[in-house]
Design a protein around this motif. Structure first.
Motif, PDB file in Angstrom:
ATOM      1  N   GLU A   1      32.871  36.175  23.478  1.00 31.78           N
ATOM      2  CA  GLU A   1      33.039  35.271  24.613  1.00 31.78           C
ATOM      3  C   GLU A   1      33.738  33.978  24.221  1.00 31.78           C
ATOM      4  O   GLU A   1      34.386  33.336  25.050  1.00 31.78           O
TER       5      GLU A   1
ATOM      6  N   ALA B   1      29.331  38.882  32.380  1.00 32.45           N
ATOM      7  CA  ALA B   1      29.767  39.360  31.072  1.00 32.45           C
ATOM      8  C   ALA B   1      31.091  40.109  31.145  1.00 32.45           C
ATOM      9  O   ALA B   1      31.433  40.875  30.240  1.00 32.45           O
TER      10      ALA B   1
ATOM     11  N   ARG C   1      29.285  28.342  28.745  1.00 36.76           N
ATOM     12  CA  ARG C   1      28.820  29.073  27.574  1.00 36.76           C
ATOM     13  C   ARG C   1      27.992  28.168  26.669  1.00 36.76           C
ATOM     14  O   ARG C   1      27.003  28.589  26.073  1.00 36.76           O
TER      15      ARG C   1
ATOM     16  N   LYS D   1      24.611  27.900  28.219  1.00 38.38           N
ATOM     17  CA  LYS D   1      23.811  29.101  27.994  1.00 38.38           C
ATOM     18  C   LYS D   1      23.066  29.013  26.667  1.00 38.38           C
ATOM     19  O   LYS D   1      21.860  29.304  26.593  1.00 38.38           O
TER      20      LYS D   1
ATOM     21  N   ARG E   1      24.187  40.316  29.934  1.00 37.41           N
ATOM     22  CA  ARG E   1      24.688  40.090  31.293  1.00 37.41           C
ATOM     23  C   ARG E   1      23.632  39.371  32.140  1.00 37.41           C
ATOM     24  O   ARG E   1      23.944  38.436  32.883  1.00 37.41           O
TER      25      ARG E   1
ATOM     26  N   THR F   1      23.387  35.740  31.106  1.00 35.62           N
ATOM     27  CA  THR F   1      24.558  34.992  31.565  1.00 35.62           C
ATOM     28  C   THR F   1      24.467  34.686  33.047  1.00 35.62           C
ATOM     29  O   THR F   1      24.751  33.559  33.488  1.00 35.62           O
TER      30      THR F   1
ATOM     31  N   ASP G   1      24.297  30.879  34.362  1.00 38.63           N
ATOM     32  CA  ASP G   1      25.402  30.425  35.219  1.00 38.63           C
ATOM     33  C   ASP G   1      24.869  29.887  36.547  1.00 38.63           C
ATOM     34  O   ASP G   1      25.368  28.879  37.070  1.00 38.63           O
TER      35      ASP G   1
END
Length: 605
Positions: free
Chosen positions: A298, A325, A483, A486, A507, A510, A514
């Protein structure tokens, strides 16, 4: 070239390898030296072959196995391998059953194996202290010298390897700058304390400040972190799930319940592994799941904005969006890639080594000790362009093909250079230059555009204010902050990856982070984790502090050479363009080889 390095007791011996009597113009894998490296391994009892990235580890391991007609026991060890596989390799080393291990920093420290008698560093070490640590893996026996071989991958790396060896010889080791303790890690520590026993705020605050990284922690920041652990912060305090610690009637703080304790213990840890992103064909704000063309870390996508083009699996793609993802892309066959991809070093070139390399290039008295082809390279650079002084930054502009190039040489490491290139392209676009793309490595930045850049006001272009509004605007467009957020959310315990009997996928994590990120940006832009994400992005992914120091250093000290063609020291960064090709793409390799020959001929004419 053998250098005896003073270390107290037996003196280590370091050799900088010049394979076949030549040093390549470009490259990052030391592929040219693999045959000689294999022969050296054959003569050793046990060798550790260090590389700087997992990509390089996989590549070097495969190349050595191709040469392994003798059936030597050669193993691989890096952080992406299963723990069981790594333990098997370590056990085999302890038994003396392995001749060589290709490894990353996973074997920098830890268990000592007495049978290791040789350390090989493929590509430059990026720091003298790091190289000392790696040399120390060999010959942990009284009064026996450690032996190491440095195999530079290109000419700039040869200078870096020489600089590292000279630094060690003189006892001038570079070190990591002092780090300030992060508040997301502090949140995890406070939760851990609450899981152990109730605590008083003032007592815990006084205890935390005894740790060096938190010596300057303010009471206001400490209270903010405690409030975050107990409520999630102002914007999240209405959600009961974020209440993890509570005050008791005795005034002491403790974990809210047994479930909060269990959740913490299942998710504790401050290392967040990079997630893999699916590269899928698709576009628009609501892309449908298209055909998957591969996976990439990523970090490769987090600095992009929609419209950027890049090379992946031998094809040019347009980046459209990042959803969860999945990175959605579309073919861009007629475009020059803005972001060529490569497997470069993950460690930044240390500031100390960068200064020594600049000094070595400027001091012609150092040149006779260099290999003949490197001496010739620097000699042609002096005639064709400029060799800058140590505290200057050289900037070259020249046409090549149908494009106009600007190449600068800050020597500040890939992270800082990538950030610099992103910000410079924004400024060049506002000036109407029409920047098309860039490439950066540890030594230089190359930006190509539609219009010439000879007449630019360089002091204005490199003004320090680019770290203000330009940086903020770019961060708002990129996915970097999401990111970084996260990672901070996982470390602080706001988001839990593991639950009893189940574990969230990358996923799912994330999507969760988000969603919270978007809520906090709208309703509490000064939230603790947004502050942590900005600080993490500035130090870990962007190296803003080092970039700021560089911009201050070069103010009024930029040497500009307006050239009619590529210079000798620009050839390595020019060869980074389009370096990635699909595996087995013989036609692509032939094109790259022809391009290299043409560039070298042009530079040395």
């Amino acid at each position: 070239m053998d250098l005896v390095l003073g270390s107290g007791g037996a003196q280590p011996i370091v050799e900088v390898l010049v394979s076949g009597g030549r040093v390549p113009w470009a490259g990052h894998t030391a592929e040219h030296a693999m045959g000689e490296i294999y022969e050296i391994i054959k003569g050793a009892k046990t060798a550790l072959v260090f590389v700087n990235t997992r990509f390089q580890a996989e590549f070097a391991f495969q190349e050595l196995w191709k040469l392994n007609d003798d059936g030597l026991a050669i193993a691989l060890h890096h952080g992406s391998l299963a723990a069981e596989q790594r333990r098997k390799v370590e056990a085999a080393m302890a038994r003396g059953a392995i001749r060589a291990v290709v490894c990353t920093s996973t074997l920098d420290m830890g268990i000592d194996w007495g049978d290791v008698d040789l350390v090989i560093q493929l590509a430059a070490p990026k720091g003298a202290s790091r190289m000392v640590q790696r040399i120390g893996r060999a010959n942990h026996r009284l009064d026996e010298p450690s032996r190491a071989i440095l195999a530079p991958a290109n000419r700039f790396e040869y200078l870096e390897c020489r600089a590292a060896a000279d630094a060690i010889l003189g006892g001038h080791l570079d070190g990591e700058p002092a780090r300030i303790g992060t508040l997301d890690t502090l949140a995890q520590h406070i939760m851990g304390c609450a899981c152990s026993e109730p605590f008083a705020l003032t007592d815990l605050y006084d205890e935390i400040r005894t740790a060096g990284p938190y010596a300057d922690l303010s009471w206001e920041d400490f209270e903010t972190v405690v409030d975050f652990v107990s409520t999630g912060g102002y914007a999240l305090r209405t959600y009961d799930k974020f209440r993890r610690i509570v005050p008791g009637q005795d005034g002491l703080w403790r974990a809210r319940n047994a479930q909060a304790v269990l959740a913490h213990r299942m998710n504790v840890g401050a290392i967040v592994s990079p997630a893999m992103i699916n590269v899928r064909i698709g576009g628009g704000k609501r892309p449908m799941g298209g055909r998957k063309v591969g996976e990439a870390e990523e970090g490769f996508f987090e600095q992009m904005k929609p419209g950027d083009t890049f090379i992946f699996a031998g094809q040019v793609w347009r980046f459209n969006s990042l959803v969860g993802a999945d990175a959605f892309v579309s073919p861009a066959p007629d475009k020059d890639p803005m972001l060529p991809s490569w497997g470069g070093s993950k460690f930044p070139l240390s500031t100390y080594l960068a200064g020594r390399v600049r000094a070595m290039m400027h001091d012609e008295a150092e040149w006779p000790a260099l290999p003949p082809d490197v001496q010739e390279w620097l000699g042609h650079q002096k005639v064709r362009s400029i060799i800058p002084e140590r505290d200057e930054m050289l900037l070259e502009t020249f046409p090549h093909g149908k494009r106009f190039h600007l190449v600068c040489y800050p020597f500040e490491g890939r992270l800082a250079h990538t950030t610099l290139a992103m910000l410079l392209t924004r400024r060049l676009d506002r000036l109407g230059i029409g920047p098309l793309g860039f490439v950066a490595n540890d030594y230089a930045v190359n930006i190509w555009a539609l219009k010439p850049m000879d007449a630019l006001d360089l002091d204005e272009l490199f003004a320090q204010d680019m770290l203000g509004d330009d940086l903020e605007a770019w961060l708002a467009e990129s996915f970097l902050m999401k990111r970084a957020f996260k990672a901070c959310a996982l470390i602080s315990g706001l988001i839990e990856r593991r639950h009893p009997g189940q574990e969230k996928s990358g996923r799912q994590v994330t999507f969760s982070t988000d969603l919270i990120y978007d809520v906090l940006r709208r309703h509490q832009p000064d939230h603790l984790l947004l502050r942590c994400a900005r600080a993490d992005a500035a130090t870990g992914s962007l190296d803003v502090a080092r970039l700021g120091e560089m911009l201050a250093r070069v103010q009024g000290r930029i040497r500009h050479a307006a050239l009619d063609r590529v210079s000798p020291i620009a050839v390595p960064i020019m060869l980074e363009i389009g370096r990635e090709r699909a595996p087995g793409d013989a036609a692509g390799e032939m094109i790259l080889a022809e391009a290299e020959e043409d560039l070298i001929a042009e530079a040395m004419a």
